[in-house]
Design a protein around this motif. Structure first.
Motif, PDB file in Angstrom:
ATOM      1  N   ILE A   1      94.381  31.614 -66.332  1.00 21.93           N
ATOM      2  CA  ILE A   1      95.805  31.555 -66.003  1.00 21.93           C
ATOM      3  C   ILE A   1      96.631  32.123 -67.144  1.00 21.93           C
ATOM      4  O   ILE A   1      97.548  32.932 -66.934  1.00 21.93           O
ATOM      5  N   VAL A   2      96.296  31.728 -68.356  1.00 24.45           N
ATOM      6  CA  VAL A   2      96.999  32.247 -69.530  1.00 24.45           C
ATOM      7  C   VAL A   2      96.879  33.767 -69.588  1.00 24.45           C
ATOM      8  O   VAL A   2      97.861  34.490 -69.810  1.00 24.45           O
ATOM      9  N   GLU A   3      95.678  34.259 -69.367  1.00 22.63           N
ATOM     10  CA  GLU A   3      95.412  35.706 -69.411  1.00 22.63           C
ATOM     11  C   GLU A   3      96.222  36.462 -68.366  1.00 22.63           C
ATOM     12  O   GLU A   3      96.832  37.506 -68.659  1.00 22.63           O
ATOM     13  N   GLU A   4      96.261  35.951 -67.149  1.00 22.49           N
ATOM     14  CA  GLU A   4      96.981  36.640 -66.082  1.00 22.49           C
ATOM     15  C   GLU A   4      98.495  36.578 -66.285  1.00 22.49           C
ATOM     16  O   GLU A   4      99.205  37.534 -65.957  1.00 22.49           O
ATOM     17  N   VAL A   5      98.974  35.477 -66.819  1.00 15.83           N
ATOM     18  CA  VAL A   5     100.408  35.388 -67.122  1.00 15.83           C
ATOM     19  C   VAL A   5     100.785  36.435 -68.163  1.00 15.83           C
ATOM     20  O   VAL A   5     101.795  37.149 -68.025  1.00 15.83           O
TER      21      VAL A   5
END
Length: 306
Positions: A298-302
């Motif tokens: 999630i952090v990566e995609e954000v």
């Protein structure tokens, strides 16, 4: 504290015993689905239909025509998959008051493997007219969703999990069918999550905050009808959206959000979920990592959309 939503389902059924119209049917899986908790307190209103999901749904439809409120229970793979025709034609088409309450959804079924990991069920159910589709974020919401189901007249699909997951709600939380819930506010990105991915999205938001990226996190437990007003208003204000679900990105929450945004509010969008592939055998933790259903993903995609 971690509690499986299937455990909450069993507890909720026990709490409904005073409603004499509530009946429970199961397809030879009562110990696993936790519907056995209702059998303990009201055996005369519990029906084990055997390994016969199609028959179970047909029987539930018949009971509904007599004024009963049947909860038809099995694993998600068999409920949404094996009994699809009966759900469509015998329950939804005549708009009967049947609750299809399924457990063991998603890859967190674990070692049972891809044949038993329902990652297409939300897609199947949200495509049926008259059907309400609910995917609770935690045990508290799961229990309240079951109580809300009794008060709502019409077909409903409620999705529960096998694995214990974090409890994020207090007992005073008010669940409303068709309404999303803003759990955290931020100006930089909107994370729209459902089911077990809600707690992971909250964790991701805390990590992002330390890097000066503030995320709004929304829990969408009702996939259908979708809270389009909330999603569009937030997307208009924030301009970047990430969805997260323990389901295929085809036909699930990500698709539902994409459909709304494309028509009403074209917005940058990233979908986190399972990408057009089957599950496989493994521990729930290993499978979540393999399919990218993690806080780090999630952090990566954000960051990629930010």
């Amino acid at each position: 504290m971690n509690i499986a939503t299937r455990e909450a389902y069993g507890e909720a059924l026990k709490e409904l015993v005073s409603n004499e119209n509530v009946v429970v049917l199961d397809a030879d899986l009562a110990k696993a689905t936790k519907s056995i908790e209702f059998k303990k307190v009201a055996p005369e209103r519990f029906f084990d239909m055997g390994i016969s999901e199609a028959d179970m749904i047909g029987t539930a439809a018949g009971l509904a025509t007599c004024g009963k409120i049947p909860f038809a229970t099995t694993f998600a793979m068999f409920g949404a998959g094996r009994a699809f025709e009966q759900i469509r034609n015998s329950v939804a088409y005549p708009n009967l008051n049947v609750k299809i309450a399924v457990t063991h959804a998603g890859v967190t079924v674990g070692e049972d493997g891809g044949s038993h990991q329902a990652i297409e069920d939300i897609s199947l159910m949200r495509g049926i007219p008259n059907m309400v589709v609910i995917n609770p974020a935690d045990a508290v919401e799961a229990k309240k969703a079951v109580h809300a189901a009794v008060e709502y007249y019409g077909p409903m699909y409620i999705r529960f999990g096998r694995a214990a997951t974090p409890v994020i709600h207090n007992e005073d939380y008010e669940f409303k069918i068709g309404k999303g819930e803003v759990l955290r506010e931020g100006k930089d990105v909107l994370i729209v999550a459902t089911g077990i991915m809600v707690s992971k999205s909250l964790e991701a938001a805390e990590i992002l905050s330390k890097e000066n990226i503030e995320a709004t996190v929304v829990n969408i437990s009702t996939i259908k009808p979708l809270d389009t007003d909330l999603i569009v208003s937030l997307a208009n204000k924030i301009g970047k959206v990430v969805t997260a679900e323990e389901h295929s990105i085809i036909g699930g929450l990500g698709s539902a959000v994409a459909e709304v945004l494309s028509e009403q509010c074209p917005t940058k969008l990233k979908r986190i979920g399972i990408s057009d592939m089957f599950g496989q055998s493994g521990t729930p933790e290993a499978l979540l990592e393999y399919y990218g259903l993690t806080v780090n993903k999630i952090v990566e995609e954000v960051k990629s959309i930010y």
